[in-house]
Structures are given as structure tokens and as C-alpha cells.
Scaffold this motif. Structure first.
Motif, PDB file in Angstrom:
ATOM      1  N   PRO A 356       0.820  -1.214   0.000  1.00  6.03           N
ATOM      2  CA  PRO A 356       0.000   0.000   0.000  1.00  6.03           C
ATOM      3  C   PRO A 356       0.852   1.263   0.000  1.00  6.03           C
ATOM      4  CG  PRO A 356      -0.027  -1.033   2.166  1.00  6.03           C
ATOM      5  CD  PRO A 356       0.666  -1.987   1.254  1.00  6.03           C
ATOM      6  N   TYR A 357       0.517   2.180  -0.914  1.00  6.54           N
ATOM      7  CA  TYR A 357       1.283   3.412  -1.076  1.00  6.54           C
ATOM      8  C   TYR A 357       0.531   4.653  -0.612  1.00  6.54           C
ATOM      9  CZ  TYR A 357       5.761   2.565  -3.401  1.00  6.54           C
ATOM     10  OH  TYR A 357       7.053   2.234  -3.668  1.00  6.54           O
ATOM     11  N   ALA A 375      -4.576   2.601  -1.584  1.00 10.29           N
ATOM     12  CA  ALA A 375      -4.071   2.293  -2.920  1.00 10.29           C
ATOM     13  C   ALA A 375      -2.924   1.309  -2.799  1.00 10.29           C
ATOM     14  CB  ALA A 375      -3.604   3.566  -3.620  1.00 10.29           C
ATOM     15  N   ASN A 376      -3.098   0.130  -3.390  1.00  7.48           N
ATOM     16  CA  ASN A 376      -2.125  -0.957  -3.274  1.00  7.48           C
ATOM     17  C   ASN A 376      -1.332  -1.087  -4.571  1.00  7.48           C
ATOM     18  OD1 ASN A 376      -3.251  -1.774  -0.658  1.00  7.48           O
ATOM     19  ND2 ASN A 376      -4.998  -2.486  -1.870  1.00  7.48           N
ATOM     20  N   ARG A 377      -0.110  -0.614  -4.531  1.00  6.69           N
ATOM     21  CA  ARG A 377       0.714  -0.582  -5.735  1.00  6.69           C
ATOM     22  C   ARG A 377       1.120  -1.985  -6.191  1.00  6.69           C
ATOM     23  NH1 ARG A 377       6.022   0.845  -7.795  1.00  6.69           N
ATOM     24  NH2 ARG A 377       5.873   2.630  -9.212  1.00  6.69           N
ATOM     25  N   GLY A 378       1.221  -2.908  -5.274  1.00  9.90           N
ATOM     26  CA  GLY A 378       1.710  -4.238  -5.617  1.00  9.90           C
ATOM     27  C   GLY A 378       0.724  -5.113  -6.355  1.00  9.90           C
ATOM     28  N   ASP A 379      -0.584  -4.937  -6.139  1.00  8.46           N
ATOM     29  CA  ASP A 379      -1.555  -5.809  -6.809  1.00  8.46           C
ATOM     30  C   ASP A 379      -2.607  -5.032  -7.593  1.00  8.46           C
ATOM     31  OD1 ASP A 379      -3.148  -4.798  -4.792  1.00  8.46           O
ATOM     32  OD2 ASP A 379      -3.310  -6.676  -3.686  1.00  8.46           O
ATOM     33  N   ASN A 380      -2.374  -3.736  -7.820  1.00  9.78           N
ATOM     34  CA  ASN A 380      -3.246  -2.925  -8.671  1.00  9.78           C
ATOM     35  C   ASN A 380      -4.698  -2.935  -8.195  1.00  9.78           C
ATOM     36  OD1 ASN A 380      -1.006  -2.430 -10.354  1.00  9.78           O
ATOM     37  ND2 ASN A 380      -1.450  -4.232 -11.598  1.00  9.78           N
ATOM     38  N   THR A 381      -4.859  -2.630  -6.901  1.00 11.03           N
ATOM     39  CA  THR A 381      -6.192  -2.562  -6.321  1.00 11.03           C
ATOM     40  C   THR A 381      -6.302  -1.364  -5.381  1.00 11.03           C
ATOM     41  OG1 THR A 381      -5.626  -3.931  -4.393  1.00 11.03           O
ATOM     42  CG2 THR A 381      -6.477  -5.077  -6.361  1.00 11.03           C
ATOM     43  N   VAL A 382      -7.550  -1.040  -5.063  1.00 13.45           N
ATOM     44  CA  VAL A 382      -7.877  -0.181  -3.937  1.00 13.45           C
ATOM     45  C   VAL A 382      -8.611  -1.019  -2.915  1.00 13.45           C
ATOM     46  CG1 VAL A 382      -9.386   1.680  -3.149  1.00 13.45           C
ATOM     47  CG2 VAL A 382      -7.927   2.043  -5.115  1.00 13.45           C
ATOM     48  N   SER A 383      -8.148  -0.968  -1.679  1.00 16.02           N
ATOM     49  CA  SER A 383      -8.844  -1.641  -0.583  1.00 16.02           C
ATOM     50  C   SER A 383      -9.795  -0.663   0.083  1.00 16.02           C
ATOM     51  CB  SER A 383      -7.853  -2.147   0.474  1.00 16.02           C
ATOM     52  OG  SER A 383      -6.989  -3.123  -0.050  1.00 16.02           O
ATOM     53  N   GLN A 406      -0.761   4.748  -6.694  1.00 15.51           N
ATOM     54  CA  GLN A 406       0.026   5.181  -5.551  1.00 15.51           C
ATOM     55  C   GLN A 406      -0.401   6.527  -4.972  1.00 15.51           C
ATOM     56  OE1 GLN A 406       3.962   5.120  -7.705  1.00 15.51           O
ATOM     57  NE2 GLN A 406       4.204   7.121  -6.725  1.00 15.51           N
ATOM     58  N   SER A 407      -1.566   7.038  -5.336  1.00 11.23           N
ATOM     59  CA  SER A 407      -2.076   8.247  -4.692  1.00 11.23           C
ATOM     60  C   SER A 407      -3.593   8.240  -4.738  1.00 11.23           C
ATOM     61  CB  SER A 407      -1.535   9.514  -5.360  1.00 11.23           C
ATOM     62  OG  SER A 407      -1.958   9.589  -6.713  1.00 11.23           O
TER      63      SER A 407
END
Length: 439
Positions: A356-357, A375-383, A406-407
Motif C-alpha cells: 500500500p502506497y 491504494a495498493n501498488r503491488g496488486d493494482n487494487t484499492v482496498s 500510488q495516490s
């Protein structure tokens, strides 16, 4: 059969009931016919049918008018929606490596627009809102090298929203301010520097209570934070820098001790800590108080959890802003509840997505309690972590984003009274818009 039902059926079949005098019934029928013809004429003039007021083909409420305006009936129905959710992302081109996104009404039409910092080509893109949360193509403005964090406010007091960003790349190392020209267009940046410091994170607030929004910044070499004070008209000057823990990458402003003066908090990447700076009331700050964030992981048993982002909001409804931090290595968020005097309880951690970024606060389900978006940069999702009402959170739900988000920015982009979400997708150079809809 009840008299009312019998009479209604008689009228519908063209017969007048015995109890009704003909002149009276004729007047009633003429009145209803006139009313129906009037309504039909009005809807036809607007290009709509009376039965076309609400459409939900996309699973949410649509607006009555194509220009984005509402009728009182539409607004009331939207407000009565029992539960809201975010729709799937709609992506708009921004620029290469879209590292930061922010919102502001830049053209004065009452709609929130978007500004995106593009690390890849050292520009800032402005996307004007066309209504209903859709956006025009980006207009790019040259920045310094490696633009990062963004802040939006009316810095020169002319009634128009300006924006500022931190340029931390080699040869720049300044804060650039873009002043609004009045039509959603911006003048070239005016830069401000503090010799020997590389700005990275930004926050906006009136720290010295003079009525002008100031700019706070973090720097990573050396690790410090300071405030560019606005002397009116958008002219800034920085005086004092305050040491932080190592590697402050993100910051947020909030009145943590409830004294009416905005304080600051920084997320320190290298030291895996959170620093809180309480305002003395005049724009000077007490020494930092630090809190450990995250936890060691199997992959990284030493070296820290590396928090990337910090956000503030009243998560437990006690009237005091709490803090939440996104922890990159453990793929978690840490929630720090405010004790009431500007100090914070030990962290409570919740699972997020991979790496998460960024983290942001908003009431995404419409229950009156602020939720978390990550924003989770590693798996291309928003939690999405929905608030259970007391500052604790349900397990995450995830939404697909573009590449390497990432923002985050939160605001009501379509004027339906509920917060939407914008995501800067650095991997594909887009900004993703998630609009709220009735569930």
C-alpha cells in the motif's frame, strides 16, 4: 366494495356514480386532465418522459438533467439511499507516472476538477470536470523535476483555487505554486526553496492564523519538516525547519489537540514511525512525538515496515481527528486513535492489499462513519475498509485500478452528496475515477 373503490372504477369506465352531481365531477375531471396535460408538456419540453426520472441501468441513481442539475425529488431520493458503494473505475489519461492526484474547483463552475503530478515528464495535468463526474482531456503545465505531492487552496486570495506541488528531483528541489488565471488555466509556476532541503510531502493549512493558507513540506535529505508562510498575495517564505525521524515521505494537517491551531503529522519511511508536531498557536511547533508503525514481516524481519502515507479523520466519532498510516512492507494500515489531547493510542493494524502506497478517509458507504481507502501498488487494487462505527474496521473489500496505483483523493465529483474517489495510476499514466452509487 368500499364506496371509494366503486366510484374510482365507475369514473375509469366513463360512468358517473349516483352520489356525484354532474357539474362537480366534470370540474374534477377537467382539473385532472389539465394537470396531466401540463405535466406532459413540461416533460416533453425537457426531452423526457415522466417515467424517465430515475434510471438505474448502471446500478445507481442517474441525474434528471443531462447537464448535471437535480430536481428536489431526485436529490431527496438520492439522500434516502440506504447504502452507497463505489462503482468500477473509469480511467482518464493524465501523464507518465501519475504519482499524485488532488481535487479543486479550478474553473469556478461548482464542480471539482482534478490535478495530477506526472513524475515521468515533469508536468502537472489539469482535467476539468464536464459534469456528472466525467472529465475533459488533460492540459499539461511544466513543473520542476520529479513533481510529487500536491496541495490545493486559494493561495493569493482572489477567490480561485490554485495548486502547489513539491519538486524533489535533481536541479529543482523546490515548491512550485501555480496561480489560477480565472478560467481553469494557470500561469507558469512560481518556485520557493529552502537551501539544502529537498521537498517531498506537502500539506496546506493556515498555521499562523493570519487568514492566509500556508504550505508545510517534508524533506528527506535531511529528514525534516517546515512551513512556507504565506504573507498575502501568494508570496511565501520559510523560516524554521524541524527535525523528524528518518525519511518523512508524507504529511497531513489537523487540529489534533483541539486548540484551534492546525498541527502536523509525518509518515517516516526509513524509520517506520509516525511523527506528530503540535502547533504552539503561532505557526511554530513543539518537538516531535513519535509512534511506531507497522510490524516486521517474514520477508523483512529487520529494517522496518516503511510507512508510505498518512491521513487524518475522526474515525470513532469523538470529535477529534485520528491518524491512519499505510505500511508498505506488511501490506497493512495502522490506525492511531486520538486520546483527546493530541497524543495517540498504540496502533491497531488491519490488512490491506500488496504494498500500500496511499491511504485516504471518506464515508464511502453513506452510514455516517468515515471509512478507509488504500491504494495498493503491488496488486493494482484499492482496498476499502468500512468503519464499524467505533473506529474499528471490517475486512477489506477490493476494487481493480490501473497499473501501480500510488495516490488518492476524495471528493464529491458528480454532486450527488456522496464522496467519490480518484486514484493516480503511476504505471499507466492515468487517473482512475470511482463514482459513488446506490447499492
Amino acid at each position: 366494495m368500499p364506496l371509494g373503490m366503486a366510484s374510482k372504477r365507475a369514473v375509469l369506465h366513463g360512468r358517473v356514480p349516483e352520489w356525484c352531481e354532474p357539474p362537480l365531477c366534470e370540474r374534477i375531471l377537467v382539473t385532472y386532465i389539465c394537470l396531466a396535460l401540463t405535466l406532459a408538456f413540461l416533460f416533453a419540453a425537457c426531452g423526457r418522459s415522466p417515467f424517465d426520472v430515475f434510471r438505474s441501468a448502471d446500478g445507481g441513481w442517474d441525474k434528471i438533467a443531462d447537464d448535471g442539475t437535480y430536481s428536489p425529488l431526485d436529490s431527496a431520493t438520492i439522500a434516502a439511499c440506504p447504502r452507497w458503494q463505489l462503482a468500477s473505475q473509469v480511467a482518464y489519461a493524465a501523464g507518465p507516472s501519475s504519482t499524485s492526484v488532488a481535487m479543486g474547483d479550478f474553473d469556478g463552475d461548482g464542480l471539482l476538477d482534478l490535478v495530477v503530478a506526472n513524475l515521468g515528464n515533469s508536468t502537472a495535468s489539469v482535467l476539468l470536470n464536464l459534469g456528472a463526474g466525467t472529465f475533459a482531456p488533460p492540459v499539461a503545465y511544466a513543473t520542476g523535476a520529479s513533481p510529487n505531492s500536491l496541495g490545493v487552496s486559494d493561495f493569493n486570495g482572489d477567490g480561485r483555487n490554485d495548486f502547489a506541488l513539491a519538486n524533489y528531483g535533481g536541479g529543482s528541489q523546490n515548491v512550485g505554486v501555480f496561480f489560477n488565471q480565472g478560467n481553469g488555466m494557470f500561469a507558469s509556476q512560481v518556485t520557493y526553496t529552502k537551501d539544502g532541503y529537498d521537498p517531498l510531502g506537502l500539506a496546506v493549512a493556515d498555521f499562523n492564523a493570519d487568514g492566509h493558507p500556508d504550505l508545510a513540506m517534508t524533506t528527506v535529505d535531511p529528514s525534516a519538516m517546515g512551513v512556507f508562510f504565506n504573507h498575502g498575495g501568494g508570496a511565501f517564505q520559510i523560516h524554521v525547519m524541524y527535525p523528524t525521524d528518518d525519511g518523512p515521505v508524507s504529511m497531513v494537517a489537523g487540529d489534533f489537540n483541539h486548540d484551534g491551531a492546525p498541527d502536523l503529522a509525518t509518515a517516516n519511511w526509513a524509520s517506520s514511525s509516525l511523527s506528530v508536531f503540535l502547533n504552539n498557536g503561532d505557526g511554530t511547533f513543539a518537538a516531535q512525538v513519535t509512534y511506531a508503525t507497522g510490524a516486521p514481516t517474514v520477508a523483512y524481519p529487520v529494517g522496518g515496515d516503511h510507512p508510505m502515507s498518512v491521513a487524518a479523520g475522526d474515525l470513532n466519532g469523538d470529535g477529534r481527528p485520528d491518524l491512519v498510516v499505510a505500511n508498505q512492507r506488511s501490506s497493512t494500515v495502522s490506525v492511531f486513535l486520538n486520546t483527546g489531547n493530541g497524543t495517540f493510542m498504540p496502533q491497531v493494524m488491519y490488512d490491506a492489499g500488496d504494498a500500500p502506497y496511499a491511504v485516504a478517509v471518506g464515508d464511502f458507504d453513506g452510514d455516517g462513519h468515515p471509512d478507509l481507502a488504500v491504494a495498493n501498488r503491488g496488486d493494482n487494487t484499492v482496498s476499502l475498509l468500512l468503519n464499524l462505527g467505533d473506529g474499528s474496521f471490517a475486512p477489506q473489500q477490493t476494487l481493480a485500478t490501473g497499473s501501480n496505483p500510488q495516490s488518492l483523493a476524495v471528493g464529491d465529483l458528480d454532486r450527488d452528496g456522496h464522496p467519490d474517489l480518484a486514484v493516480g495510476n503511476s504505471g499507466d499514466g492515468t487517473v482512475g475515477v470511482f463514482l459513488s452509487q446506490c447499492q
